[in-house]
Design an enzyme around this catalytic site. Sequence first.
Site, PDB file in Angstrom:
ATOM      1  N   ARG A 134       0.840  -1.202   0.000  1.00  0.00           N
ATOM      2  CA  ARG A 134       0.000   0.000   0.000  1.00  0.00           C
ATOM      3  C   ARG A 134       0.884   1.266   0.000  1.00  0.00           C
ATOM      4  O   ARG A 134       0.599   2.245   0.678  1.00  0.00           O
ATOM      5  CB  ARG A 134      -0.943   0.014   1.212  1.00  0.00           C
ATOM      6  CG  ARG A 134      -1.851  -1.183   1.306  1.00  0.00           C
ATOM      7  CD  ARG A 134      -2.822  -1.280   0.111  1.00  0.00           C
ATOM      8  NE  ARG A 134      -3.600  -2.511   0.202  1.00  0.00           N
ATOM      9  CZ  ARG A 134      -3.220  -3.671  -0.353  1.00  0.00           C
ATOM     10  NH1 ARG A 134      -2.097  -3.742  -1.046  1.00  0.00           N
ATOM     11  NH2 ARG A 134      -3.959  -4.741  -0.236  1.00  0.00           N
ATOM     12  N   SER A 139     -10.950  -0.430   3.486  1.00  0.00           N
ATOM     13  CA  SER A 139     -10.128  -0.853   4.626  1.00  0.00           C
ATOM     14  C   SER A 139      -9.424   0.366   5.206  1.00  0.00           C
ATOM     15  O   SER A 139      -8.667   1.044   4.508  1.00  0.00           O
ATOM     16  CB  SER A 139      -9.100  -1.899   4.188  1.00  0.00           C
ATOM     17  OG  SER A 139      -9.751  -3.053   3.710  1.00  0.00           O
ATOM     18  N   GLU A 159      -4.714   3.487   6.313  1.00  0.00           N
ATOM     19  CA  GLU A 159      -4.505   3.491   4.859  1.00  0.00           C
ATOM     20  C   GLU A 159      -4.840   4.842   4.245  1.00  0.00           C
ATOM     21  O   GLU A 159      -4.089   5.334   3.391  1.00  0.00           O
ATOM     22  CB  GLU A 159      -5.328   2.387   4.191  1.00  0.00           C
ATOM     23  CG  GLU A 159      -4.703   1.011   4.284  1.00  0.00           C
ATOM     24  CD  GLU A 159      -5.313   0.047   3.281  1.00  0.00           C
ATOM     25  OE1 GLU A 159      -5.769   0.500   2.210  1.00  0.00           O
ATOM     26  OE2 GLU A 159      -5.326  -1.172   3.550  1.00  0.00           O
TER      27      GLU A 159
END
Length: 338
Positions: free
Chosen positions: A164, A238, A334
């Site tokens: 990520r 998420s 995130e």
Amino acid sequence: MQIESGVSLKPYNTFGLPAVAQTLVRITDDAGVRQVVDHPDLGTTPKFILGGGSNIVLTRDMPQVVLKVEVRGLRVVEERADAWIVEAGAGETWHDFVAWTLDQGLPGLENLALIPGTVGASPVQNIGAYGIEVKDRFESLDGVDLLTGRSVTLNGEFCAFGYRDSVFKHSLAGRVVITRVRFRLPKPWQPVLGYLELERKMAEHGVTRPEPRQVFDWICAIRRAKLPDPAVVGNAGSFFKNPVVTPEQCRDIIGRDPEIVHYPMPDGTMKLAAGWMIDACGWKGKSVGKAGVYEKQALVLVNRGGAIGSEVMLLAKAIQESVYGRFGIRLEPEPVVV
């Protein structure tokens, strides 16, 4: 180049959080970025690049010039002996692009179906799901440097993809407006099926060698069953990264919590399931103000209606403290917090 003032950003972030952009510029091509760079007033003003708004938490109004990337276009670039190369404008919706590749008979992205956001944001976040990350299919991208106005083409090595993560979160953060992205779809196609949920789908349907469209449909069904639709319930997918720890750390945690969900990584490290840890701390379904933890998936924070960014972040910090107190692991968000 289209310049607008006092624009509400609530429709432009999937969390549905209130914020106002003092100045918003809609970018539909490379020339539009260069016009901003050369503009006597906008050129030296701080910028914020906005794609689909699926990975941000807005906690305030935006004094920066918001560059809303709306570059369109889908095309097959070339066929090679070992792969197809396809290209999409950065403003294209990611899921629609994945569906388009299958419509062209060019599989390879089906495991990334139904991920919210735009194509331009996909390499920034190195989005991934069910055994595939963007870096596994990435060929190159085009963009425009916001300092010089020059066009750039970057390959995967330069993008420095991580979990990520990419160069666009570090040295090129806010520096390059991505306008087009190209992907390499390998030939022959091989399904990526190494996840329990996909194995269950194969068993349920009595299929051992699924076609690309079947995998796509299964992924969509799996995601819809456990993740809220941003068009119905505001969210950014998420909210926390799955933490990666050493084998020693993992053994220590297993010693205290034998049921913790964990996965071995190719480099020998272990990935822990953040959602499991949040659920174990009792957060599923709980709320702080009008921000809450989704009842079906503890990894997703949601807007229960009328939430503001500070409520989301207050909830996130409370979850971080709970998880750290029990597991000694500090969860990393995130989304980009603005």
